[in-house]
Design a protein around this motif. Structure first.
Motif, PDB file in Angstrom:
ATOM      1  N   TRP A  69       0.816  -1.217   0.000  1.00  0.00           N
ATOM      2  CA  TRP A  69       0.000   0.000   0.000  1.00  0.00           C
ATOM      3  C   TRP A  69       0.847   1.263   0.000  1.00  0.00           C
ATOM      4  CZ3 TRP A  69      -5.398   0.961   0.137  1.00  0.00           C
ATOM      5  CH2 TRP A  69      -6.184  -0.182   0.029  1.00  0.00           C
ATOM      6  N   SER A  70       1.839   1.291   0.867  1.00  0.00           N
ATOM      7  CA  SER A  70       2.513   2.578   1.072  1.00  0.00           C
ATOM      8  C   SER A  70       3.283   3.052  -0.149  1.00  0.00           C
ATOM      9  CB  SER A  70       3.426   2.511   2.293  1.00  0.00           C
ATOM     10  OG  SER A  70       4.452   1.580   2.050  1.00  0.00           O
ATOM     11  N   THR A  71       4.265   2.260  -0.597  1.00  0.00           N
ATOM     12  CA  THR A  71       5.078   2.800  -1.685  1.00  0.00           C
ATOM     13  C   THR A  71       4.407   2.647  -3.039  1.00  0.00           C
ATOM     14  OG1 THR A  71       6.281   0.737  -1.618  1.00  0.00           O
ATOM     15  CG2 THR A  71       7.324   2.626  -0.589  1.00  0.00           C
ATOM     16  N   LYS A  72       3.809   1.486  -3.266  1.00  0.00           N
ATOM     17  CA  LYS A  72       3.279   1.253  -4.608  1.00  0.00           C
ATOM     18  C   LYS A  72       1.988   2.012  -4.869  1.00  0.00           C
ATOM     19  CE  LYS A  72       5.410  -3.130  -5.611  1.00  0.00           C
ATOM     20  NZ  LYS A  72       5.220  -4.506  -5.215  1.00  0.00           N
ATOM     21  N   HIS A  75       1.931   6.170  -2.295  1.00  0.00           N
ATOM     22  CA  HIS A  75       2.984   7.061  -2.789  1.00  0.00           C
ATOM     23  C   HIS A  75       2.994   7.106  -4.329  1.00  0.00           C
ATOM     24  CE1 HIS A  75       6.860   8.956  -3.388  1.00  0.00           C
ATOM     25  NE2 HIS A  75       7.289   7.895  -4.044  1.00  0.00           N
ATOM     26  N   GLY A  76       2.792   5.956  -4.927  1.00  0.00           N
ATOM     27  CA  GLY A  76       2.946   5.856  -6.373  1.00  0.00           C
ATOM     28  C   GLY A  76       1.759   6.368  -7.173  1.00  0.00           C
ATOM     29  N   MET A  77       0.577   6.445  -6.547  1.00  0.00           N
ATOM     30  CA  MET A  77      -0.592   6.805  -7.342  1.00  0.00           C
ATOM     31  C   MET A  77      -1.504   7.865  -6.728  1.00  0.00           C
ATOM     32  SD  MET A  77      -1.605   2.977  -8.672  1.00  0.00           S
ATOM     33  CE  MET A  77      -2.761   3.355  -9.993  1.00  0.00           C
ATOM     34  N   ILE A  78      -1.413   8.090  -5.405  1.00  0.00           N
ATOM     35  CA  ILE A  78      -2.416   8.963  -4.787  1.00  0.00           C
ATOM     36  C   ILE A  78      -1.811  10.157  -4.040  1.00  0.00           C
ATOM     37  CG2 ILE A  78      -4.464   9.048  -3.324  1.00  0.00           C
ATOM     38  CD1 ILE A  78      -4.749   6.026  -3.724  1.00  0.00           C
ATOM     39  N   PHE A  79      -1.070   9.863  -2.992  1.00  0.00           N
ATOM     40  CA  PHE A  79      -0.471  10.933  -2.185  1.00  0.00           C
ATOM     41  C   PHE A  79       1.052  10.808  -2.236  1.00  0.00           C
ATOM     42  CE2 PHE A  79      -4.389   9.676   0.206  1.00  0.00           C
ATOM     43  CZ  PHE A  79      -5.054  10.896   0.339  1.00  0.00           C
ATOM     44  N   PRO A  80       1.704  11.366  -3.249  1.00  0.00           N
ATOM     45  CA  PRO A  80       3.166  11.196  -3.313  1.00  0.00           C
ATOM     46  C   PRO A  80       3.842  11.828  -2.089  1.00  0.00           C
ATOM     47  CG  PRO A  80       2.389  12.839  -4.906  1.00  0.00           C
ATOM     48  CD  PRO A  80       1.175  12.173  -4.343  1.00  0.00           C
ATOM     49  N   MET A  86       2.808   8.353   5.831  1.00  0.00           N
ATOM     50  CA  MET A  86       4.188   7.859   5.828  1.00  0.00           C
ATOM     51  C   MET A  86       4.495   7.045   4.573  1.00  0.00           C
ATOM     52  SD  MET A  86       4.555   7.034   9.865  1.00  0.00           S
ATOM     53  CE  MET A  86       6.300   7.383   9.969  1.00  0.00           C
ATOM     54  N   ALA A  87       3.994   7.537   3.467  1.00  0.00           N
ATOM     55  CA  ALA A  87       4.192   6.805   2.208  1.00  0.00           C
ATOM     56  C   ALA A  87       5.508   7.189   1.552  1.00  0.00           C
ATOM     57  CB  ALA A  87       3.035   7.087   1.262  1.00  0.00           C
ATOM     58  N   ASN A  88       6.125   8.219   2.055  1.00  0.00           N
ATOM     59  CA  ASN A  88       7.413   8.622   1.516  1.00  0.00           C
ATOM     60  C   ASN A  88       8.408   7.475   1.707  1.00  0.00           C
ATOM     61  OD1 ASN A  88       9.948   9.789   1.115  1.00  0.00           O
ATOM     62  ND2 ASN A  88       9.154  11.803   1.724  1.00  0.00           N
ATOM     63  N   PRO A  89       9.053   7.037   0.609  1.00  0.00           N
ATOM     64  CA  PRO A  89       9.938   5.866   0.722  1.00  0.00           C
ATOM     65  C   PRO A  89      11.009   6.030   1.795  1.00  0.00           C
ATOM     66  CG  PRO A  89       9.619   6.466  -1.580  1.00  0.00           C
ATOM     67  CD  PRO A  89       8.955   7.529  -0.769  1.00  0.00           C
TER      68      PRO A  89
END
Ligand SMILES: [Zn+2]
Lengths: 481, 215
Positions: A69-72, A75-80, A86-89
């Protein structure tokens, strides 16, 4: 004088708003509210309790902390680079359900504060803007980036004025979104409809812990039309869509790319598709099937529906006529019955009921006339109508039929002069419809009544004209208006 | 009341939050754009609180997508975005008589969206609209609670310009109703209650009067 008193409405809402949440009309904020309602098994925002919210927070935090969920996805499609989720890689090491839940909780706490110094939320207009963070696209999808402040009013360096309520809810939007090649949010009003159309996304998540892939559909409009059919058949009524507003937001928002397709489904189209699914699902399937370049066989329909762009759907969405898809001119047969055709003409094209009856009547008189001809002559006449691409060719068809009636000794004329004028003008002032509409209606009626005989003569022709240039027939390949 | 007819080649009305990469346009202007036009005409910021009533009908000939280069503030690099634009537009404003003078000689340039979407006043006429029930509405926005089906979206009503950056003074969910193109759409967009009807344009006019003195 008339109109609605917006402020009165507003103050009424305020007095009721002991409730934590309310609908705003913004697709992403409303989507988050739908997610929380569905998790709580409730239908109205005013019924939500703090426990419901906490349940939603822990449900979301658990998922959002996973790599999938987080990175792919997030981060990757909704909330970069989302700091909240905490989706920031770079946050990979610190990321945990607890820390994400804490972040969400802290925004939720802000709902209680009333910082009157803050500007009012541009979405709900009820609360002060959230001030603990600058509001860019990592917090709210498709907003601009901090790097280009001119996206915002007077280059506001703090981003958009969005309140804690709206920011908080938007964080739950992924839970009822469908993940196709982009993210699909179905926004609908009345809101019960949105709950209905979104619940599959959450159900899929509960099953697989992954975002719903919308059963492998690759095109948002195909998925929506499929859902409309299912919901209608389940409700056993097409009334459900009476005053429905449905808009699809199909987007991607990451550091490289921010794309949005905004697909509004016109209400007449919704009603028609629902009605078609209700009274003649098989016929509707045949109509849709003609919207692909290659006609799918029985087994391929589902595959095509999931994967391929359909011309019938796109024409419906662009307010273009799909009349010629109601019949298959190659096989000279109709895909459905006159009732559904009539519903389409009235509901979507706006044709007058009386005009429609009149055209049907003329169609029947034509059938009466050419029905008396021997097979090959019958075929000639129908072919001349099929081939009428110019108005004078269309007019010539009626004159020939009139002559035929005289030769055949049929009592009454095909039509009076006034009626003739009417049939050429039956479409009224709307130039987006034309005499071709009438031509399509007449062909439909002729195929409906004379299909068997027409096919018989076509068989004969094939034998007689064996060796003739094949391309001559290709112009009958259905679909074009 | 008067009816002001305003024309423009292009128009673009942004959604409040879709502003990066692609900027779609609303099919008709929100109230905040109307506030901007009124303010430009009068030469000072106006609020709907000062205006006893206002109504509008907007029609456009079509839409397309344009590429626009953004010069980022304080930076050398530029950004290219896609923007949806409406073409060949007409806006009818329904206003109290005293607005005639402002639109006969607008103080500032009238705009239907961005600074490049310049508009001109084509006519200002006194009109008397009849009140009717069951009339089609379109080319305007109505409160989502009206029950009319269309595109529902949260939109600002008006802005407070006394600060920089400006601040929203009010926002609500509205239903955006494009001008009906055929009888089917007219039928779907028919409002059961009472509305003023403009027989020349053949459309009901949704009048906002509740804002007077209240926002
Ligand atoms: Zn808000």
């Amino acid at each position: 004088m008339s109109g609605v008193n917006l402020t009165r409405e507003q103050s009424e809402k305020r007095t009721q708003s002991g409730s934590l949440f309310y609908w705003t009309g913004h697709p992403f904020v409303d989507a988050g509210l739908v997610a929380i309602l569905l998790i709580a098994g409730k239908k109205k925002p005013e019924d939500l309790t703090v426990e419901d919210v906490e349940k939603a927070i822990s449900f979301a935090a658990e998922l959002y902390a996973t790599k999938e969920w987080s990175t792919k996805y997030i981060h990757g499609m909704i909330f970069p680079n989302s700091g909240i989720l905490m989706a920031n890689p770079s946050m990979g090491k610190k990321r945990s359900p607890t820390s994400i839940a804490e972040n969400l909780q802290s925004i939720f706490e802000e709902l209680k504060s009333s910082d009157n110094d803050s500007p009012t939320c541009v979405l709900c207009g009820r609360r002060p803007a959230y001030s603990k963070k600058d509001i860019y696209l990592s917090v709210f999808p498709l907003l601009g980036t901090g790097g280009v402040p001119n996206f915002f009013h007077s280059a506001n360096l703090r981003g958009a004025d969005i309140c804690a309520h709206c920011v908080f809810l938007a964080q739950f939007m992924p839970l009822i979104s469908y993940r196709l090649s982009r993210v699909l949010v179905i926004h609908a009003y009345p809101y019960e409809l949105m709950l209905e159309l979104s619940k599959e996304a959450l159900e899929d998540i509960k099953k697989s812990k992954l975002a719903s892939q919308a059963r492998g559909f690759r095109r948002p409009e195909n998925f929506l039309f499929h859902l409309v059919g299912e919901v209608t058949r389940k409700m056993e009524s097409s009334e459900f869509w009476e005053n429905a507003s449905v808009t699809l937001y199909y987007f991607i928002c990451n550091n490289q790319n921010q794309i949005l397709d905004l697909i509004h489904i016109p209400t007449p189209v919704l009603r028609f598709v629902a009605y078609a699914n209700y009274i003649d699902p098989m016929g509707w399937k045949r109509i849709v099937a003609m919207g692909w370049r290659v006609l799918p066989d029985e087994n391929d329909f589902d595959k095509f529906e999931r994967e391929r762009r359909n011309v019938v759907y796109s024409r419906l969405l662009n307010n273009e006529s799909i009349l010629s898809y109601f019949y298959n001119s190659k096989e000279r047969k109709v895909n459905t019955n006159w009732n559904l055709l009539a519903f389409y003409c009235q509901e979507v094209l706006g044709l007058d009921e009386k005009i429609l009856e009149f055209v049907k009547d003329v169609g029947d008189r034509i059938v009466e006339t050419i029905g008396m001809l021997p097979d090959h002559k019958l075929d000639d006449e129908v072919r001349s109508l099929e081939r009428a691409e110019k108005l004078y060719q269309f007019e010539a068809f009626f004159i020939r039929i009139e002559k035929l009636r005289q030769n055949l000794g049929i009592d009454k004329p095909l039509m009076t002069f006034d009626e003739f004028a009417r049939i050429l003008m039956a479409y009224g002032e709307d130039v987006s419809i034309s005499w071709k509409t009438v031509k399509n209606l007449l062909l439909f009626r002729i195929y409906e009544k004379l299909h068997d005989r027409l096919m018989k003569s076509a068989e004969l022709d094939k034998i007689e004209e064996f060796g003739a240039d094949e391309s001559e027939y290709s112009i009958y390949g259905g679909g074009n208006e | 009341m008067i009816r002001v007819k305003i024309k423009s080649w292009t128009a673009s009305f942004r959604y409040p939050t879709f502003q990066s990469g692609y900027q779609p346009t609303l099919p008709v202007p929100p109230l905040s754009t109307i506030q901007g036009i009124l303010s430009a005409a009068r030469g000072e910021v106006v609020s709907f609180t000062e205006i006893p009533f206002v109504g509008y009908v907007f029609k456009s000939g079509g839409r397309g997508v344009d590429l626009e280069r953004i010069y980022a503030l304080g930076k050398t690099e530029t950004d290219v975005i896609k923007r949806e634009v409406l073409f060949d537009n007409t806006l009818y404003l329904y206003l109290p008589d005293e607005w005639e003078n402002y639109f006969r000689r607008p103080r500032y340039q009238l705009l239907l969206g961005r600074s490049s979407d310049m508009a001109t006043v084509e006519s200002v006429e006194k009109v008397k609209l009849e009140e009717k029930t069951n009339v089609p509405v379109g080319g305007t926005i109505v409160p989502a609670t009206s029950g009319l089906p269309g595109l529902v979206h949260a939109l600002p009503v008006e802005f407070d310009y006394s600060t920089i950056p400006r601040r929203a003074r009010m926002a609500r969910p509205f239903t955006v109703l494009p001008f009906p193109r055929n009888n089917a759409q007219r039928k779907r967009q028919t409002y059961g209650g009472k509305l003023l009807y403009d027989s020349e344009i053949n459309i009901g006019v949704w009048i906002y009067e509740g804002l007077h003195g209240k926002v």
